[in-house]
Design a protein around this motif. Structure first.
Motif, PDB file in Angstrom:
ATOM      1  N   GLY A   1      -3.310 -13.611 -27.248  1.00 52.91           N
ATOM      2  CA  GLY A   1      -3.253 -14.928 -27.874  1.00 52.91           C
ATOM      3  C   GLY A   1      -4.388 -15.136 -28.862  1.00 52.91           C
ATOM      4  O   GLY A   1      -5.479 -14.582 -28.691  1.00 52.91           O
ATOM      5  N   ARG A   2      -4.126 -15.905 -29.900  1.00 50.34           N
ATOM      6  CA  ARG A   2      -5.160 -16.202 -30.889  1.00 50.34           C
ATOM      7  C   ARG A   2      -5.054 -17.674 -31.283  1.00 50.34           C
ATOM      8  O   ARG A   2      -3.960 -18.239 -31.298  1.00 50.34           O
ATOM      9  CB  ARG A   2      -5.021 -15.337 -32.142  1.00 50.34           C
ATOM     10  N   VAL A   3      -6.197 -18.249 -31.601  1.00 46.21           N
ATOM     11  CA  VAL A   3      -6.229 -19.597 -32.171  1.00 46.21           C
ATOM     12  C   VAL A   3      -7.101 -19.561 -33.416  1.00 46.21           C
ATOM     13  O   VAL A   3      -8.064 -18.789 -33.496  1.00 46.21           O
ATOM     14  CB  VAL A   3      -6.776 -20.642 -31.163  1.00 46.21           C
ATOM     15  N   ARG A   4      -6.754 -20.375 -34.373  1.00 46.18           N
ATOM     16  CA  ARG A   4      -7.538 -20.482 -35.604  1.00 46.18           C
ATOM     17  C   ARG A   4      -7.773 -21.960 -35.886  1.00 46.18           C
ATOM     18  O   ARG A   4      -6.907 -22.800 -35.611  1.00 46.18           O
ATOM     19  CB  ARG A   4      -6.821 -19.840 -36.791  1.00 46.18           C
ATOM     20  N   GLY A   5      -8.906 -22.258 -36.422  1.00 49.01           N
ATOM     21  CA  GLY A   5      -9.204 -23.660 -36.716  1.00 49.01           C
ATOM     22  C   GLY A   5     -10.498 -23.828 -37.474  1.00 49.01           C
ATOM     23  O   GLY A   5     -11.021 -22.892 -38.079  1.00 49.01           O
ATOM     24  N   ARG A   6     -11.019 -25.062 -37.432  1.00 45.96           N
ATOM     25  CA  ARG A   6     -12.229 -25.432 -38.179  1.00 45.96           C
ATOM     26  C   ARG A   6     -13.102 -26.296 -37.291  1.00 45.96           C
ATOM     27  O   ARG A   6     -12.654 -26.826 -36.266  1.00 45.96           O
ATOM     28  CB  ARG A   6     -11.845 -26.220 -39.439  1.00 45.96           C
TER      29      ARG A   6
ATOM     30  N   ILE B   1      -7.979 -27.102 -33.562  1.00 45.88           N
ATOM     31  CA  ILE B   1      -7.188 -25.874 -33.444  1.00 45.88           C
ATOM     32  C   ILE B   1      -5.989 -26.069 -34.366  1.00 45.88           C
ATOM     33  O   ILE B   1      -5.090 -26.867 -34.103  1.00 45.88           O
ATOM     34  CB  ILE B   1      -6.735 -25.626 -32.001  1.00 45.88           C
ATOM     35  N   ASP B   2      -6.018 -25.374 -35.486  1.00 45.32           N
ATOM     36  CA  ASP B   2      -4.988 -25.565 -36.504  1.00 45.32           C
ATOM     37  C   ASP B   2      -3.766 -24.692 -36.276  1.00 45.32           C
ATOM     38  O   ASP B   2      -2.675 -25.012 -36.767  1.00 45.32           O
ATOM     39  CB  ASP B   2      -5.565 -25.258 -37.890  1.00 45.32           C
ATOM     40  N   GLU B   3      -3.948 -23.583 -35.559  1.00 43.80           N
ATOM     41  CA  GLU B   3      -2.834 -22.648 -35.424  1.00 43.80           C
ATOM     42  C   GLU B   3      -2.964 -21.873 -34.107  1.00 43.80           C
ATOM     43  O   GLU B   3      -4.053 -21.438 -33.741  1.00 43.80           O
ATOM     44  CB  GLU B   3      -2.830 -21.690 -36.614  1.00 43.80           C
ATOM     45  N   TYR B   4      -1.846 -21.733 -33.425  1.00 45.55           N
ATOM     46  CA  TYR B   4      -1.767 -20.949 -32.193  1.00 45.55           C
ATOM     47  C   TYR B   4      -0.876 -19.745 -32.471  1.00 45.55           C
ATOM     48  O   TYR B   4       0.183 -19.872 -33.096  1.00 45.55           O
ATOM     49  CB  TYR B   4      -1.163 -21.767 -31.053  1.00 45.55           C
ATOM     50  N   GLU B   5      -1.283 -18.584 -31.957  1.00 41.77           N
ATOM     51  CA  GLU B   5      -0.543 -17.359 -32.245  1.00 41.77           C
ATOM     52  C   GLU B   5      -0.546 -16.465 -31.017  1.00 41.77           C
ATOM     53  O   GLU B   5      -1.535 -16.402 -30.274  1.00 41.77           O
ATOM     54  CB  GLU B   5      -1.199 -16.627 -33.431  1.00 41.77           C
TER      55      GLU B   5
END
Length: 583
Positions: free
Chosen positions: A81-86, A67-71
């Motif tokens: 809420g959102r999460v972005r990653g790889r 999880i690279d980013e929490y928003e």
């Protein structure tokens, strides 16, 4: 570490073989993940369909992803809420790996104090781990992946690292370097991507004879497909250069794995003949030379030289053409070790004998005799640097018919400063007892003494052999002569002849192909992932009768969207696939 098995109302996943890592973004109805965010969080994402009993059948798309980013987006009436990653390929992308893989040294490493490396302000720099031995490309790739915490499935041809290799940088970049020989020809290229917690290095399955899935557009619930067709790029002359192979060695050679050994030296004889003539075309002199070299390092072990000339008898005036003088040189060298590339280190000369034979004019018997000999011994210190030479000269005594000592030349080399060498040459008359010093010369030169540890092999040898007495394997083939054809040159000194031939065959096989690119989208099929192969049937021209044949396809890109946050929930995928055929 928190593993999040998220059941988001909406997410998007992008997978392509062009990028080793799949990218995702997911939406949550609260701020829980945002508030509890930790560097060690991992994400699991699955998607699927309901079967005929309304039981969800899901297939994991992201396992252990970062999880690279929490928003969070906050409004007066809502919070999203959102999460972005790889996926786990992020470990290979973000992890740096440093290690040197050096070929097994042929001489013992001399013990010495380890001086730590420091920067300009005195900070001690980390020491790069170094290992010696013989390594396969898959071994280095496996160690790098293990360091990053991912598994490795190496499914491409393996090869031995015949030259020293330094793995330094991101793990994914190290893998791209190791895989480089197998990405030159598009239909056969190797792709690197992660599924689950395993990194796959796989060749594209061309030709595709047994696709994973086969269906019509109707079966796949696709009502539209875009097909692009283009000729493959023209390739002109392909030049492939591979490993260096020692010239004249004997010993086994490996095929498809670690090369064999041991390797032993061979021998090569080279002949030269030089003649001169007077204006009338009469032969005046002839010089013949026969040289014997040790291969592959191409050091001279023996040389026989004979000079023939015309001589005139002072009493009779008669001219005869015959042998005037001969020279024999015999050199002794240290034994060195070899690998398939040739000599690994530089040979050190131990001794040299030079014999001169001729008919002396003062000899009443006019017999061809060994007239002079020079015997030289070479001396080295414990570090194998030359410390000096001793040469004893002998001459033939017509009265006693013996070779008598005549002169002794002692050359001494001493380091007298940084990159300064003092050379003292002393010449002694050894016809007297005790020997008398005739001459003493002293001079100082810049540089190192000859020899020493870590010196490279000879830079250039005669007989068309390159460094270390080796020649580079080279394949050259003209595939197309059209003016728009592009020449290709590739060099990798780790590849043997059979591996270069595989690559050349790939260029030949792809020369006349057509490339198909297919784009389609519709209801998601979670099992259609990058790396899968498919076959479409029942695609017709505008008349509804004429079939439009397609080659079997290789999926290179999948973009999936899952959205249950609205009334008309949807789960769709956009897929790109490629295929190749002769028409």
């Amino acid at each position: 570490m928190t593993v999040v098995n998220l059941a988001p109302s909406k997410f998007r996943i992008e997978s392509t073989v062009e990028l080793s890592s799949s990218l995702y973004s997911a939406e949550t109805p609260d701020s829980e993940l945002y508030r509890a965010a930790a560097r060690t969080d991992q994400m699991n994402l699955s998607m699927g369909l309901l079967d005929d009993t309304l039981t969800p059948l899901t297939i994991a798309q992201i396992i252990g992803g970062t999880i690279d980013e929490y928003e969070i987006t906050v409004t007066p009436s809502s919070l999203v809420g959102r999460v972005r990653g790889r996926n786990q390929a992020a470990r290979a992308l973000d992890t740096t790996f440093n290690k040197k893989y050096l070929r097994t040294p042929i001489t013992p490493v001399l013990a010495s104090a380890v001086v730590p490396l420091v920067d300009s302000v005195g900070n001690v720099l980390p020491v790069v781990p170094t290992v010696y031995g013989r390594f396969m490309a898959s071994h280095v790739a496996g160690e790098a992946c293990s360091f990053a915490g991912v598994g490795l499935s190496w499914q491409i041809p393996d090869y031995e690292l015949l030259v020293d290799f330094t793995a330094s940088g991101r793990v994914i970049d190290i893998l791209h370097t190791l895989v480089a020989p197998w990405v030159l020809v598009e239909p056969f290229r190797a792709d690197i991507y992660v599924e689950g917690d395993t990194l796959y290095v796989k060749p594209r399955p061309f030709p595709i004879t047994a696709p994973n899935y086969s269906f019509t557009l109707a079966d796949a619930r696709r009502n539209q497909i875009t097909i692009r067709k283009r000729p493959a790029r023209r390739v002109g002359t392909v030049t492939l250069r591979g490993a260096r192979v020692g010239v004249g060695m004997t010993g086994p050679s490996g095929a498809g794995g670690l090369s064999g050994g041991p390797f032993t030296s061979g021998e090569q004889v080279e002949t030269e003949l030089h003649e001169s003539f007077d204006p009338a075309g009469n032969l005046i002199t002839r010089v013949s030379k026969i040289s014997t070299y040790r291969l592959p390092d191409h050091v001279l072990t023996k040389q026989e030289k004979a000079t023939y000339a015309t001589s005139t008898n002072e009493e009779t005036g008669e001219s005869t053409f015959g042998r005037a003088e001969g020279e024999l040189i015999i050199n002794e060298w240290t034994t060195v070790q070899y690998d398939q590339r040739g000599a690994i280190s530089q040979a050190r000369q131990l001794s040299q004998i030079v014999q001169i034979d001729r008919v002396d004019p003062d000899d009443p018997d006019k017999v061809d005799r060994i007239w002079e000999t020079d015997t030289t011994e070479f001396n080295y210190d414990v570090l194998r640097f030359l410390t000096g030479t001793t040469t004893k000269k002998q001459k033939f005594n017509l009265e006693t018919h013996t070779l008598d000592d005549s002169e002794l030349i002692v050359k001494t080399l001493t380091d007298v400063g940084p990159l300064l060498v003092e050379q003292i040459v002393e010449t002694y008359d050894i016809t007297t007892t005790p020997p008398g010093l005739r001459q003493r010369d002293v001079q100082t030169n810049g540089g190192h003494r000859p020899g020493g540890p870590g010196r490279s092999t000879p830079i250039k040898s005669p007989g068309n052999a390159d460094k270390g007495g080796s020649e580079q394997i080279t394949l050259i083939r003209q595939i197309n002569t059209e003016i728009d054809a592009v020449d290709v040159v590739y060099q990798n000194e780790n590849l043997n002849l059979s591996q270069l031939q595989v690559i050349m065959n790939q260029f030949v096989a792809a020369a006349s192909l057509w490339e198909y690119e297919i784009l389609f989208q519709g209801v998601a099929m979670p099992w259609l992932k990058r790396g899968a192969t498919v076959q479409f049937t029942n695609i017709y021209a505008e008349d509804g009768v004429t079939p439009l044949p397609l080659p079997n396809l290789y999926i290179t890109e999948v973009r999936s969207e899952y959205d249950e946050s609205k009334v008309d929930a949807e789960q769709v995928s956009s897929i790109r696939a490629f295929g190749w055929s002769a028409v």
